[in-house]
Design a protein around this motif. Sequence first.
Motif, PDB file in Angstrom:
ATOM      1  N   SER A  46       0.838  -1.196   0.000  1.00 53.90           N
ATOM      2  CA  SER A  46       0.000   0.000   0.000  1.00 53.90           C
ATOM      3  C   SER A  46       0.877   1.252   0.000  1.00 53.90           C
ATOM      4  O   SER A  46       1.895   1.305   0.703  1.00 53.90           O
ATOM      5  N   GLY A  47       0.470   2.237  -0.799  1.00 51.03           N
ATOM      6  CA  GLY A  47       1.196   3.494  -0.850  1.00 51.03           C
ATOM      7  C   GLY A  47       2.438   3.484  -1.703  1.00 51.03           C
ATOM      8  O   GLY A  47       3.228   4.425  -1.671  1.00 51.03           O
ATOM      9  N   CYS A  48       2.606   2.428  -2.528  1.00 48.00           N
ATOM     10  CA  CYS A  48       3.838   2.307  -3.317  1.00 48.00           C
ATOM     11  C   CYS A  48       3.780   3.072  -4.633  1.00 48.00           C
ATOM     12  O   CYS A  48       4.795   3.234  -5.305  1.00 48.00           O
ATOM     13  N   GLY A  49       2.575   3.524  -5.038  1.00 45.45           N
ATOM     14  CA  GLY A  49       2.456   4.298  -6.267  1.00 45.45           C
ATOM     15  C   GLY A  49       1.722   3.603  -7.392  1.00 45.45           C
ATOM     16  O   GLY A  49       1.483   4.194  -8.437  1.00 45.45           O
ATOM     17  N   LYS A  50       1.321   2.348  -7.197  1.00 47.26           N
ATOM     18  CA  LYS A  50       0.728   1.604  -8.316  1.00 47.26           C
ATOM     19  C   LYS A  50      -0.625   2.171  -8.748  1.00 47.26           C
ATOM     20  O   LYS A  50      -0.884   2.315  -9.948  1.00 47.26           O
ATOM     21  N   SER A  51      -1.493   2.525  -7.779  1.00 42.71           N
ATOM     22  CA  SER A  51      -2.784   3.113  -8.151  1.00 42.71           C
ATOM     23  C   SER A  51      -2.613   4.530  -8.683  1.00 42.71           C
ATOM     24  O   SER A  51      -3.333   4.958  -9.596  1.00 42.71           O
ATOM     25  N   THR A  52      -1.656   5.262  -8.127  1.00 43.27           N
ATOM     26  CA  THR A  52      -1.368   6.605  -8.638  1.00 43.27           C
ATOM     27  C   THR A  52      -0.921   6.520 -10.094  1.00 43.27           C
ATOM     28  O   THR A  52      -1.364   7.302 -10.947  1.00 43.27           O
ATOM     29  N   PHE A  53      -0.074   5.552 -10.390  1.00 47.55           N
ATOM     30  CA  PHE A  53       0.363   5.383 -11.777  1.00 47.55           C
ATOM     31  C   PHE A  53      -0.810   5.008 -12.665  1.00 47.55           C
ATOM     32  O   PHE A  53      -0.977   5.549 -13.767  1.00 47.55           O
ATOM     33  N   LEU A  54      -1.652   4.077 -12.211  1.00 52.01           N
ATOM     34  CA  LEU A  54      -2.802   3.661 -13.016  1.00 52.01           C
ATOM     35  C   LEU A  54      -3.689   4.854 -13.355  1.00 52.01           C
ATOM     36  O   LEU A  54      -4.096   5.032 -14.509  1.00 52.01           O
ATOM     37  N   ARG A  55      -3.961   5.704 -12.354  1.00 48.06           N
ATOM     38  CA  ARG A  55      -4.835   6.861 -12.592  1.00 48.06           C
ATOM     39  C   ARG A  55      -4.168   7.914 -13.469  1.00 48.06           C
ATOM     40  O   ARG A  55      -4.851   8.746 -14.064  1.00 48.06           O
ATOM     41  N   SER A  56      -2.838   7.856 -13.563  1.00 47.62           N
ATOM     42  CA  SER A  56      -2.141   8.792 -14.443  1.00 47.62           C
ATOM     43  C   SER A  56      -2.379   8.467 -15.910  1.00 47.62           C
ATOM     44  O   SER A  56      -2.266   9.345 -16.771  1.00 47.62           O
ATOM     45  N   ILE A  57      -2.706   7.209 -16.186  1.00 48.43           N
ATOM     46  CA  ILE A  57      -2.785   6.763 -17.578  1.00 48.43           C
ATOM     47  C   ILE A  57      -3.998   7.361 -18.292  1.00 48.43           C
ATOM     48  O   ILE A  57      -3.983   7.494 -19.509  1.00 48.43           O
ATOM     49  N   ASN A  58      -5.063   7.692 -17.556  1.00 51.29           N
ATOM     50  CA  ASN A  58      -6.157   8.426 -18.217  1.00 51.29           C
ATOM     51  C   ASN A  58      -6.454   9.752 -17.520  1.00 51.29           C
ATOM     52  O   ASN A  58      -7.536  10.302 -17.593  1.00 51.29           O
ATOM     53  N   ARG A  59      -5.431  10.258 -16.845  1.00 57.38           N
ATOM     54  CA  ARG A  59      -5.425  11.607 -16.259  1.00 57.38           C
ATOM     55  C   ARG A  59      -6.489  11.808 -15.178  1.00 57.38           C
ATOM     56  O   ARG A  59      -6.993  12.903 -14.991  1.00 57.38           O
ATOM     57  N   MET A  60      -6.782  10.745 -14.436  1.00 60.97           N
ATOM     58  CA  MET A  60      -7.706  10.880 -13.311  1.00 60.97           C
ATOM     59  C   MET A  60      -7.101  11.716 -12.194  1.00 60.97           C
ATOM     60  O   MET A  60      -7.817  12.324 -11.395  1.00 60.97           O
ATOM     61  N   ASN A  61      -5.753  11.756 -12.122  1.00 59.46           N
ATOM     62  CA  ASN A  61      -5.115  12.556 -11.074  1.00 59.46           C
ATOM     63  C   ASN A  61      -5.269  14.056 -11.305  1.00 59.46           C
ATOM     64  O   ASN A  61      -4.999  14.851 -10.402  1.00 59.46           O
ATOM     65  N   ASP A  62      -5.691  14.445 -12.505  1.00 59.03           N
ATOM     66  CA  ASP A  62      -5.896  15.873 -12.795  1.00 59.03           C
ATOM     67  C   ASP A  62      -6.894  16.500 -11.831  1.00 59.03           C
ATOM     68  O   ASP A  62      -6.867  17.703 -11.592  1.00 59.03           O
ATOM     69  N   MET A  63      -7.790  15.677 -11.303  1.00 58.21           N
ATOM     70  CA  MET A  63      -8.872  16.202 -10.462  1.00 58.21           C
ATOM     71  C   MET A  63      -8.451  16.416  -9.012  1.00 58.21           C
ATOM     72  O   MET A  63      -9.226  16.889  -8.201  1.00 58.21           O
ATOM     73  N   ILE A  64      -7.211  16.038  -8.677  1.00 56.73           N
ATOM     74  CA  ILE A  64      -6.737  16.168  -7.299  1.00 56.73           C
ATOM     75  C   ILE A  64      -5.968  17.480  -7.156  1.00 56.73           C
ATOM     76  O   ILE A  64      -4.990  17.713  -7.880  1.00 56.73           O
ATOM     77  N   PRO A  65      -6.378  18.359  -6.235  1.00 57.19           N
ATOM     78  CA  PRO A  65      -5.669  19.635  -6.066  1.00 57.19           C
ATOM     79  C   PRO A  65      -4.210  19.423  -5.660  1.00 57.19           C
ATOM     80  O   PRO A  65      -3.894  18.496  -4.902  1.00 57.19           O
ATOM     81  N   GLY A  66      -3.322  20.254  -6.165  1.00 57.46           N
ATOM     82  CA  GLY A  66      -1.926  20.221  -5.755  1.00 57.46           C
ATOM     83  C   GLY A  66      -1.063  19.184  -6.439  1.00 57.46           C
ATOM     84  O   GLY A  66       0.101  19.001  -6.066  1.00 57.46           O
ATOM     85  N   VAL A  67      -1.606  18.502  -7.450  1.00 54.89           N
ATOM     86  CA  VAL A  67      -0.820  17.487  -8.158  1.00 54.89           C
ATOM     87  C   VAL A  67       0.021  18.151  -9.247  1.00 54.89           C
ATOM     88  O   VAL A  67      -0.455  18.993 -10.003  1.00 54.89           O
ATOM     89  N   THR A  68       1.294  17.766  -9.309  1.00 51.61           N
ATOM     90  CA  THR A  68       2.198  18.199 -10.374  1.00 51.61           C
ATOM     91  C   THR A  68       2.754  16.963 -11.063  1.00 51.61           C
ATOM     92  O   THR A  68       3.186  16.017 -10.403  1.00 51.61           O
ATOM     93  N   ILE A  69       2.733  16.966 -12.405  1.00 53.60           N
ATOM     94  CA  ILE A  69       3.197  15.825 -13.176  1.00 53.60           C
ATOM     95  C   ILE A  69       4.218  16.294 -14.200  1.00 53.60           C
ATOM     96  O   ILE A  69       3.999  17.283 -14.895  1.00 53.60           O
ATOM     97  N   THR A  70       5.346  15.581 -14.270  1.00 50.24           N
ATOM     98  CA  THR A  70       6.336  15.839 -15.320  1.00 50.24           C
ATOM     99  C   THR A  70       6.632  14.524 -16.034  1.00 50.24           C
ATOM    100  O   THR A  70       6.285  13.451 -15.548  1.00 50.24           O
ATOM    101  N   GLY A  71       7.303  14.616 -17.179  1.00 45.12           N
ATOM    102  CA  GLY A  71       7.493  13.441 -18.012  1.00 45.12           C
ATOM    103  C   GLY A  71       6.302  13.282 -18.930  1.00 45.12           C
ATOM    104  O   GLY A  71       5.485  14.200 -19.078  1.00 45.12           O
TER     105      GLY A  71
END
Length: 258
Positions: A46-71
């Motif tokens: 838990s907390g290793c980044g796997k779900s965060t990575f999954l949600r990055s693939i269709n930009r679900m993390n865009d909806m979370i305030p304070g998120v910064t993405i590079t690459g």
Amino acid sequence: MWTLRLGGKRVLKSKDLHLFYGEKEALKGIDIEFKQGEIAALIGPSGCGKSTFLRSINRMNDMIPGVTITGNIMYKDQNIYSPQTDLVELRKKIGMVFQQPNPFPFSVYENVIYGLKLEGKRSKEELDEIVEKSLRAAAVWDDVKDKLDKSALALSGGQQQRVCIARVLAVEPEIILLDEPTSALDPVSSGKIENMLYELKDKYTMIMVTHNMQQASRISDKTAFFLDGNLIEFDKTSNIFLNPKKQETEDYISGKFG
């Protein structure tokens, strides 16, 4: 960083993907690529980044305030983080199934055609055909064919999850993301969904987060092990479980931590 290239057409590739929640770095330069017609499992504590990575693939993390993405994440040779990306179109082609079944408070029929109605292009005859085809593909047609006008919320948890999968299939995605799709279900329902996913893999690329290592070993072609925001190892599932190259992977698989 660990990158695996095996046979098959590349569908999706991330390059040096970093994600921050405020100042906390949750993904630390992820390089990985996925091939057509395969199931890839993402495992790790838990907390290793796997779900965060999954949600990055269709930009679900865009909806979370304070998120910064590079690459970047390249889908069909286009960076999905480009300002020109149409998110509606992206999420049609990269569909998502969540941990908890989340049918809309509509009939089974209306749930399945929800994405199609947004397009406003389909005849009733065509919609009927797509509903049956999608529910059959999701292995739930026999359960619901006489309940299409009934609320999807009245179904069992396993049936609800398969209706949610049918809803994703109806818009003809190329990639299906699954965030622990069976963790809230009983073993019988979980088994039905595993069998259904395995039967669908020739038509779709599937990327699945799971805490269940037995599930990963049963149905995935490749497995990625995440730890502390890093991709430690990505290889054929048999190699990850029987002959991992990294000590951290072996320690996790053997239960030394988790």
